[in-house]
Design a protein around this motif. Structure first.
Motif, PDB file in Angstrom:
ATOM      1  N   UNK A   1       0.831  -1.210   0.000  1.00 32.50           N
ATOM      2  CA  UNK A   1       0.000   0.000   0.000  1.00 32.50           C
ATOM      3  C   UNK A   1       0.859   1.251   0.000  1.00 32.50           C
ATOM      4  N   UNK A   2       1.785   1.335   0.922  1.00 27.58           N
ATOM      5  CA  UNK A   2       2.541   2.579   1.077  1.00 27.58           C
ATOM      6  C   UNK A   2       3.710   2.715   0.115  1.00 27.58           C
ATOM      7  N   UNK A   3       4.047   1.647  -0.586  1.00 30.84           N
ATOM      8  CA  UNK A   3       5.107   1.718  -1.586  1.00 30.84           C
ATOM      9  C   UNK A   3       4.516   1.724  -3.000  1.00 30.84           C
ATOM     10  N   UNK A   4       3.245   2.071  -3.102  1.00 27.38           N
ATOM     11  CA  UNK A   4       2.549   2.108  -4.380  1.00 27.38           C
ATOM     12  C   UNK A   4       2.460   3.556  -4.862  1.00 27.38           C
ATOM     13  N   UNK A   5       3.270   3.938  -5.858  1.00 29.78           N
ATOM     14  CA  UNK A   5       3.262   5.331  -6.332  1.00 29.78           C
ATOM     15  C   UNK A   5       1.885   5.815  -6.795  1.00 29.78           C
ATOM     16  N   UNK A   6       1.039   4.902  -7.233  1.00 26.84           N
ATOM     17  CA  UNK A   6      -0.320   5.288  -7.643  1.00 26.84           C
ATOM     18  C   UNK A   6      -1.126   5.838  -6.464  1.00 26.84           C
ATOM     19  N   UNK A   7      -0.805   5.371  -5.267  1.00 27.21           N
ATOM     20  CA  UNK A   7      -1.547   5.814  -4.079  1.00 27.21           C
ATOM     21  C   UNK A   7      -0.943   7.033  -3.396  1.00 27.21           C
ATOM     22  N   UNK A   8       0.291   7.355  -3.686  1.00 25.67           N
ATOM     23  CA  UNK A   8       0.946   8.465  -3.004  1.00 25.67           C
ATOM     24  C   UNK A   8       0.149   9.757  -3.070  1.00 25.67           C
ATOM     25  N   UNK A   9      -0.365  10.145  -4.217  1.00 23.60           N
ATOM     26  CA  UNK A   9      -1.152  11.389  -4.242  1.00 23.60           C
ATOM     27  C   UNK A   9      -2.397  11.321  -3.362  1.00 23.60           C
ATOM     28  N   UNK A  10      -2.964  10.143  -3.204  1.00 25.01           N
ATOM     29  CA  UNK A  10      -4.157  10.001  -2.369  1.00 25.01           C
ATOM     30  C   UNK A  10      -3.838  10.181  -0.899  1.00 25.01           C
ATOM     31  N   UNK A  11      -2.575   9.932  -0.539  1.00 25.96           N
ATOM     32  CA  UNK A  11      -2.133  10.157   0.836  1.00 25.96           C
ATOM     33  C   UNK A  11      -1.525  11.548   1.000  1.00 25.96           C
ATOM     34  N   UNK A  12      -1.379  12.266  -0.092  1.00 25.18           N
ATOM     35  CA  UNK A  12      -0.775  13.589  -0.046  1.00 25.18           C
ATOM     36  C   UNK A  12       0.738  13.557   0.001  1.00 25.18           C
ATOM     37  N   UNK A  13       1.325  12.435  -0.361  1.00 22.55           N
ATOM     38  CA  UNK A  13       2.781  12.270  -0.326  1.00 22.55           C
ATOM     39  C   UNK A  13       3.355  12.576  -1.697  1.00 22.55           C
ATOM     40  N   UNK A  14       4.380  13.375  -1.755  1.00 30.29           N
ATOM     41  CA  UNK A  14       4.980  13.790  -3.020  1.00 30.29           C
ATOM     42  C   UNK A  14       5.966  12.812  -3.602  1.00 30.29           C
ATOM     43  N   UNK A  15       6.256  11.755  -2.897  1.00 32.45           N
ATOM     44  CA  UNK A  15       7.178  10.750  -3.413  1.00 32.45           C
ATOM     45  C   UNK A  15       8.581  10.907  -2.861  1.00 32.45           C
ATOM     46  N   UNK A  16       9.447  10.063  -3.334  1.00 28.50           N
ATOM     47  CA  UNK A  16      10.829  10.039  -2.899  1.00 28.50           C
ATOM     48  C   UNK A  16      11.535  11.337  -3.274  1.00 28.50           C
ATOM     49  N   UNK A  17      12.460  11.769  -2.434  1.00 26.84           N
ATOM     50  CA  UNK A  17      13.143  13.037  -2.677  1.00 26.84           C
ATOM     51  C   UNK A  17      14.577  12.870  -3.163  1.00 26.84           C
ATOM     52  N   UNK A  18      15.166  11.716  -3.003  1.00 28.31           N
ATOM     53  CA  UNK A  18      16.587  11.591  -3.306  1.00 28.31           C
ATOM     54  C   UNK A  18      16.884  11.881  -4.779  1.00 28.31           C
ATOM     55  N   UNK A  19      15.947  11.552  -5.678  1.00 26.79           N
ATOM     56  CA  UNK A  19      16.188  11.826  -7.091  1.00 26.79           C
ATOM     57  C   UNK A  19      16.207  13.326  -7.376  1.00 26.79           C
ATOM     58  N   UNK A  20      15.681  14.110  -6.462  1.00 30.70           N
ATOM     59  CA  UNK A  20      15.573  15.557  -6.641  1.00 30.70           C
ATOM     60  C   UNK A  20      16.531  16.322  -5.732  1.00 30.70           C
ATOM     61  N   UNK A  21      17.532  15.646  -5.211  1.00 34.18           N
ATOM     62  CA  UNK A  21      18.533  16.305  -4.384  1.00 34.18           C
ATOM     63  C   UNK A  21      18.193  16.344  -2.903  1.00 34.18           C
ATOM     64  N   UNK A  22      17.247  15.571  -2.471  1.00 35.26           N
ATOM     65  CA  UNK A  22      16.883  15.527  -1.056  1.00 35.26           C
ATOM     66  C   UNK A  22      15.664  16.381  -0.763  1.00 35.26           C
TER      67      UNK A  22
END
Length: 177
Positions: free
Chosen positions: A141-162
Motif C-alpha cells: 500500500x505505502x510503496x505504491x506510487x499510484x496511491x501516493x497522491x491520495x495520501x498527499x505524499x509527493x514521493x521520494x526526494x533523493x532523485x531531486x537532491x533531497x
C-alpha cells in the motif's frame, strides 16, 4: 471468383457479440469479486476474512478494495504453490475465527464493530500470520506510487537532491485517514 467477405450479417453479429458480452460479464464477476482473489488458496470465506483483516490493519476508508486485493492477490497466488504459506493463511484465518467466536460468539467477518475486530487482531499481532499480512500490506500500500497522491505524499526526494527546498519542514503531506 469466391467472395472473401466474412458471412457476418447484422443479426449474426449481434447474436455473437451478446454471447461474448454475457461470457465476459460472468467471468469478470467471478474474477473481480471481493472474495475471489484468494478463493483457491484459502476459500471464499478465508478470502473475505483476509480482506476485512487487511482493511482493519490499514484502515483507509477512501481506498477501494482493489488496492488491498492488489497486495493480497500475489500472496494468494504464492500460497497456491507454497504449502507452508497456504497452511499459514488457512490456519491464521481459522485462529482469527476461533478467537472471534470465543470472544464475540461469531466469526471475524460477522463482527460489525471495527473496534471489536481490532481487539482480536491485537491479540494475534505478534504471530507469524499477522506479521506476514502486515508486512505485505505495508509495502504494497505505502510503496505504491499510484496511491501516493491520495495520501498527499509527493514521493521520494533523493532523485531531486533531497528534501531541502522540497517541504522538509512541512508535514501537511501526512494525511491520517
Amino acid at each position: 471468383m469466391k467472395n472473401n467477405k466474412p458471412d457476418l450479417g447484422r443479426r449474426r453479429f449481434l447474436a455473437r457479440s451478446g454471447i461474448t458480452v454475457a461470457g465476459v460479464g460472468i467471468v469478470s464477476a467471478g474474477l473481480l469479486s471481493a472474495t475471489a482473489w484468494a478463493a483457491r488458496a484459502v476459500g471464499e470465506q478465508g478470502s473475505a476474512t483476509l480482506m476485512r483483516m487487511a482493511r482493519d490493519i490499514y484502515p483507509h476508508d477512501r481506498l477501494e478494495d482493489k488496492y488491498y486485493a492488489a497486495v493480497l492477490t500475489p500472496l494468494a497466488q504464492q500460497a497456491e504453490a507454497d504449502a507452508d504459506l497456504r497452511t499459514l493463511l488457512q490456519e491464521g484465518v481459522a485462529e482469527l475465527d476461533r478467537r472471534s467466536r470465543e470472544r464475540f460468539g461469531k466469526p471475524f467477518l460477522d463482527i460489525a464493530a471495527e473496534g471489536d475486530r481490532v481487539q482480536i487482531l491485537r491479540a494475534m499481532e505478534d504471530g507469524a500470520f499477522f506479521q506476514r499480512l502486515r508486512g505485505d500490506l505495508m509495502m504494497g500500500i505505502y510503496n505504491n506510487p499510484e496511491l501516493w497522491p491520495r495520501f498527499g505524499y509527493g514521493g521520494s526526494a533523493w532523485q531531486h537532491g533531497g528534501y531541502i527546498n522540497r517541504g522538509y519542514n512541512e508535514i501537511d503531506w501526512l494525511v491520517l485517514s
